[in-house]
Enzyme design. Structure first.
Site, PDB file in Angstrom:
ATOM      1  N   GLU A  98      59.945 -32.537  60.577  1.00 36.96           N
ATOM      2  CA  GLU A  98      60.228 -33.279  59.350  1.00 36.96           C
ATOM      3  C   GLU A  98      61.083 -34.509  59.625  1.00 36.96           C
ATOM      4  OE1 GLU A  98      59.899 -29.685  56.070  1.00 36.96           O
ATOM      5  OE2 GLU A  98      61.889 -30.203  56.821  1.00 36.96           O
ATOM      6  N   CYS A 113      65.938 -40.420  58.943  1.00 37.32           N
ATOM      7  CA  CYS A 113      66.530 -39.330  59.703  1.00 37.32           C
ATOM      8  C   CYS A 113      65.408 -38.677  60.499  1.00 37.32           C
ATOM      9  CB  CYS A 113      67.182 -38.334  58.749  1.00 37.32           C
ATOM     10  SG  CYS A 113      67.899 -36.897  59.556  1.00 37.32           S
ATOM     11  N   CYS A 120      65.254 -25.534  66.716  1.00 38.30           N
ATOM     12  CA  CYS A 120      66.565 -25.782  67.321  1.00 38.30           C
ATOM     13  C   CYS A 120      67.072 -24.487  67.930  1.00 38.30           C
ATOM     14  CB  CYS A 120      67.548 -26.289  66.265  1.00 38.30           C
ATOM     15  SG  CYS A 120      69.147 -26.815  66.929  1.00 38.30           S
ATOM     16  N   CYS A 124      73.587 -22.888  64.379  1.00 42.57           N
ATOM     17  CA  CYS A 124      74.721 -23.149  63.486  1.00 42.57           C
ATOM     18  C   CYS A 124      74.477 -22.392  62.183  1.00 42.57           C
ATOM     19  CB  CYS A 124      74.854 -24.648  63.221  1.00 42.57           C
ATOM     20  SG  CYS A 124      75.182 -25.626  64.709  1.00 42.57           S
ATOM     21  N   CYS A 127      73.019 -24.113  58.834  1.00 44.73           N
ATOM     22  CA  CYS A 127      71.875 -25.020  58.968  1.00 44.73           C
ATOM     23  C   CYS A 127      70.570 -24.240  58.984  1.00 44.73           C
ATOM     24  CB  CYS A 127      72.024 -25.827  60.260  1.00 44.73           C
ATOM     25  SG  CYS A 127      70.656 -26.978  60.565  1.00 44.73           S
ATOM     26  N   CYS A 345      71.160 -32.794  54.229  1.00 42.00           N
ATOM     27  CA  CYS A 345      71.726 -32.381  55.517  1.00 42.00           C
ATOM     28  C   CYS A 345      71.736 -30.865  55.645  1.00 42.00           C
ATOM     29  CB  CYS A 345      73.140 -32.931  55.626  1.00 42.00           C
ATOM     30  SG  CYS A 345      73.965 -32.552  57.169  1.00 42.00           S
TER      31      CYS A 345
END
Length: 352
Positions: A98, A113, A120, A124, A127, A345
């Site tokens: 994305e 962005c 990933c 975290c 996230c 975010c």
């Protein structure tokens, strides 16, 4: 050409200009042809060989036989009430990533962005992307494609080109270091999109040795550290990467980066209610900011499923920001955009 044949061919966009020149000379072409092809690849953003209309049909057919040309396609697009546009792209191997177009028309600022990995590996806790497996790094061309395609979108929707690029999408950019560096080269080079390096920001969760490596690469881009807690105990709790890259180690790498580049460090700081948003936390952040010229972006938390955090109140955020400003720290409070389409975010996760 069959799919199996295509996978055995060299991706033409993995070649440097010098490598492309050598390949075309071996094909019996003059060296200047390589510059023409390279311009189609990186300045004009060609999507296939047939678009290279100043090349002969015979040469285009030769290129098709010699090289693959994998490209991404738009899989899904969502528009937020605030004008933010989230794009889901399908890569040549079927994976999804994305990218987000964030317009701030009042400031004439249009930011993309971009993602650097499929998924990933850093986990975290706040996230959504961190809950996905890291399947692979993106190539430099796949990062470049996000910029090129979203720039076209920006021109079509807003009548303006992109002004800024942030490597803050899916993945950890410094764990896709070579691809990120290659994309920066193609985006900033006069043979590519020729954007000023100061318009690019690479964001990292904090990998000290790679921060130093980025400094040594002399890219002249900006660096942002996703900090989110100003002491090791709290940062370990929400960002496991801190266990092997603690704050003192990170600060040493940031001091190295500044000494090499003279670039002010950006700290990204998401505030979580009753976790990292007290004035004691602000004081600890102030002590970090004193170490190297920096600025702080305070970001409101965007909830994700099954996460134990709550968004700080505006009053707490404002008090936090005021504490830092009163001590001479540059602070911006970023109100999240694209929340209604999971584009804010920490929310990118290829959700349907």
């Amino acid at each position: 050409m069959s799919a199996s044949t295509a996978t055995t061919l060299t991706d033409i966009r993995s070649l440097s200009l010098e490598e492309l020149t050598s390949a075309l000379v071996l094909m019996g072409e003059r060296p200047f042809r390589a510059k023409q092809v390279y311009e189609w690849l990186w300045k004009k953003g060609a999507r296939n060989f047939d678009e290279m209309t100043n090349l002969s049909l015979a040469l285009r057919e030769q290129l098709k036989a010699q090289f693959s040309f994998p490209v991404m396609t738009l899989d899904k697009q969502q528009r937020s009430l605030d004008g933010t546009i989230k794009n889901r792209f399908r890569l040549h191997d079927g994976h999804l990533i994305e990218s987000v177009l964030i317009p701030v028309e009042a400031d004439d600022r249009f930011t993309v962005c971009v993602s650097s990995q499929v998924g990933c590996s850093l986990t975290c806790t706040f996230c959504a992307t961190g809950r996905m497996k890291r399947l692979r790094n993106l190539t430099a061309a796949e990062i470049y494609d996000q910029v090129f395609l979203v720039n076209e979108q920006c021109l079509e929707v807003y009548g303006k080109p992109l002004t800024n690029i942030v490597y803050m999408g899916m993945g950890e950019p410094l764990l896709a270091f070579n691809s990120v560096l290659g994309s920066i080269d193609r985006i900033t080079s006069h043979t590519g999109l020729h954007m000023a390096p100061r318009r690019l920001t690479v964001s990292t969760a904090g990998i000290a040795k790679m921060i130093k490596k980025l400094a040594d690469a002399d890219t002249k881009v900006n660096l942002a550290l996703s900090l989110h807690a100003a002491d090791d105990e709290k940062r370990n709790e929400i960002m496991p990467i801190n266990e092997t890259n603690n704050l003192e180690v990170l600060m040493e790498s940031l001091e190295y980066f500044y000494a090499k580049t003279k670039k002010r460090i950006g700290y990204e700081y998401i505030t979580f209610q009753d976790f990292n948003d007290t004035l004691e936390d602000a004081e600890r952040l102030y002590q970090i900011c004193r170490r190297v010229p920096s600025m702080v972006n305070i970001i409101e938390y965007n909830p994700i499923d099954n996460a134990p955090f709550r968004k700080s109140t505006e009053h707490r955020i404002d008090d936090f920001a005021t504490y830092l400003r009163d001590r001479g720290i540059m602070v911006t409070v970023r109100r999240s955009r694209g929340k209604d389409i999971d584009a804010a975010c920490g929310q990118l996760a290829n959700k349907e």
